[in-house]
Design a protein around this motif. Structure first.
Motif, short mmCIF file in Angstrom:
data_model
loop_
_atom_site.label_atom_id
_atom_site.label_comp_id
_atom_site.label_asym_id
_atom_site.label_seq_id
_atom_site.Cartn_x
_atom_site.Cartn_y
_atom_site.Cartn_z
N GLN A 115 -27.67 -1.91 -16.26
CA GLN A 115 -29.01 -1.41 -16.58
C GLN A 115 -29.80 -1.04 -15.33
O GLN A 115 -30.75 -0.28 -15.40
N ASP A 116 -29.46 -1.68 -14.20
CA ASP A 116 -30.28 -1.59 -12.99
C ASP A 116 -31.63 -2.26 -13.26
O ASP A 116 -31.70 -3.21 -14.02
N GLY A 117 -32.73 -1.75 -12.69
CA GLY A 117 -34.03 -2.34 -12.98
C GLY A 117 -34.37 -2.13 -14.45
O GLY A 117 -33.99 -1.13 -15.06
N ALA A 137 -23.26 -5.21 -15.94
CA ALA A 137 -22.65 -5.53 -14.65
C ALA A 137 -23.58 -5.30 -13.48
O ALA A 137 -23.20 -5.56 -12.32
N HIS A 138 -24.79 -4.79 -13.74
CA HIS A 138 -25.71 -4.54 -12.62
C HIS A 138 -27.15 -4.54 -13.14
O HIS A 138 -27.69 -3.50 -13.53
N ALA A 139 -27.78 -5.70 -13.11
CA ALA A 139 -29.16 -5.83 -13.56
C ALA A 139 -30.02 -6.36 -12.41
O ALA A 139 -29.50 -6.87 -11.41
N HIS A 140 -31.33 -6.22 -12.57
CA HIS A 140 -32.29 -6.83 -11.64
C HIS A 140 -33.30 -7.62 -12.48
O HIS A 140 -34.42 -7.17 -12.73
N LEU A 141 -32.88 -8.81 -12.90
CA LEU A 141 -33.74 -9.61 -13.78
C LEU A 141 -34.97 -10.13 -13.06
O LEU A 141 -35.96 -10.50 -13.70
ZN LIG Z 1 -29.49 -2.33 -8.12
#
Ligand SMILES: [Zn+2]
Length: 399
Positions: A299-301, A61-65
């Motif tokens: 995952q975030d970054g 729900a929170h990635a920075h691809l």
């Molecule tokens: Zn973020």
């Protein structure tokens, strides 16, 4: 539409060790039958779950691809302390790697192969990169369009008000295919929370899209901004369309204020996501869920210029959420899996489950029980999205 898919020999969650296995039939992208020894419809694809635990698919729900370097030669961390140093370090180096589309496509592939078929990725939009990073993430979404549902957030990583032209770029990003508008610490980054949030919500209103706001500000400053967000949700009729990511304020105010904030989020149906960070107190997971707040995990970054952590594996991140919570009991660990699967899907506006009529987006994980699967984190035996097998034994398959 996909044809019929019959998954043989799985143990649907809660998956007691001694429970008999069942077969699961997926028809036209939907779970349609559970039972022992189901007959295969003519022409059905039949796959063996090998006694594994059946879960709803994971949601990142929170990635920075757009920033990922997963799969590239490891690069020692080179940023100084603080947000500005991290932004500057990323700006100095991100163009030296292969194109964003290639990196994002590879990492999204790893994420899917690890069992996450629903993903919300932020994509940095600023005066340095323009829409280049967004376009890379949109290309990754297109490359995996049959394997995952991907939402993309136009994310002002450098604030909105500090660099002239950012708001216009965000507007252009939403015209170019971003699904949601993002924001970043309206008080501490832009030092004008009302103007920052009014810009974000006016873009949401203009493009009829949702909002996903990064809010690291903690204590009463963060709490004040949660209240400002909820005021705008009420004024614009945006219940169910807004997410606050990180929301450190929830774990850094006193118990009474925390209760008021949780009730406020529930009243306005504002979702929350966490990345189970190592350096911050965990969010009040039980309290949020008891109040009915949609809660997802991300995952975030993923191994980027910001941090060496992250590998695209949401089962691993569920382990991290449990570990950071100090959880030992199976029901606590399973709550973390629920946040990583159904919870995150609800943040994205999707309903995943293991009942007849649920979308056929599921994952089969080796393990005696759900908790054992979290502790072992073995390669996923099967990943199914929209009724098709999209990964097997930890590797993508052709769709
Ligand atoms: Zn973020």
């Amino acid at each position: 539409m996909p044809g019929d898919l019959l998954i043989r020999s799985v143990r649907p969650w809660p998956a007691d060790p001694g429970a008999p296995t069942v077969d699961v039939l997926c028809s036209n992208g939907t779970l349609t039958a559970f039972g022992p020894h189901l007959p295969a419809p003519p022409g059905a694809t039949v796959v063996d779950g090998r006694n594994g635990v059946l879960l709803p698919a994971f949601t990142d729900a929170h990635a920075h691809l757009d920033s990922t370097r997963l799969g590239l030669p490891f690069r020692p961390h080179s940023a100084g302390p603080g947000l500005t140093a991290l932004v500057d370090n990323d700006r100095r180096h991100w163009r030296a790697d292969e194109p964003v589309a290639d990196r994002a496509t590879r990492t999204l592939g790893r994420t899917i192969a690890s069992g996450a078929t629903h993903v919300r990725s932020h994509a940095q939009v600023d005066v340095d990169s323009g829409l280049e990073r967004l376009e890379g993430v949109l290309a990754a979404r297109e490359a995996h369009r049959d394997r995952a549902l991907v939402q993309v957030v136009a994310f002002p990583q450098c604030g909105i008000l500090r660099e002239k032209g950012t708001a216009d770029l965000l507007d252009a990003a939403l015209r170019a295919g971003a699904d949601l508008i993002g924001g970043l610490d309206p008080a501490s980054v832009d030092r004008d929370p009302v103007k920052h949030l009014d810009t974000v919500f006016s873009l949401a209103e203009k493009h009829q899209c949702g909002v996903d706001l990064h809010l690291h500000d903690d204590g009463t400053l963060g709490a004040f901004q949660i209240e400002l967000v909820c005021e705008r949700v009420a004024a614009l009729g945006m219940r169910g369309e807004v997410t606050i990511s990180h929301a450190f304020a929830l774990s850094t105010v006193d118990d009474h204020r925390q209760g008021l904030l949780v009730d406020l989020l529930a009243e306005h149906d504002v979702a929350v996501t966490t990345v189970a960070p190592g350096a911050r107190d965990p969010l009040p997971l039980h309290r949020l869920r008891r109040a009915g707040v949609r809660l997802g995990l991300g995952q975030d970054g993923i191994r980027d210029h910001w941090s060496p952590y992250g590998d695209g594996d949401m089962l691993g991140r569920a382990w991290q959420l449990a570990y950071r919570g100090g959880f030992r009991r199976d029901d606590q660990v399973e709550m973390c899996v629920d946040i990583a699967t159904r919870g995150g899907a609800a943040v994205l506006g999707a309903r995943l489950g293991l009942t007849e009529g649920s979308p056929a987006s599921v994952v089969v994980v080796p393990g005696d029980t759900v908790t054992a699967a979290v502790m072992d984190r073995a390669p996923r035996a099967l990943v199914v999205h929209a009724g098709r097998v999209v990964a097997r034994d930890g590797e993508l398959v052709r769709t």
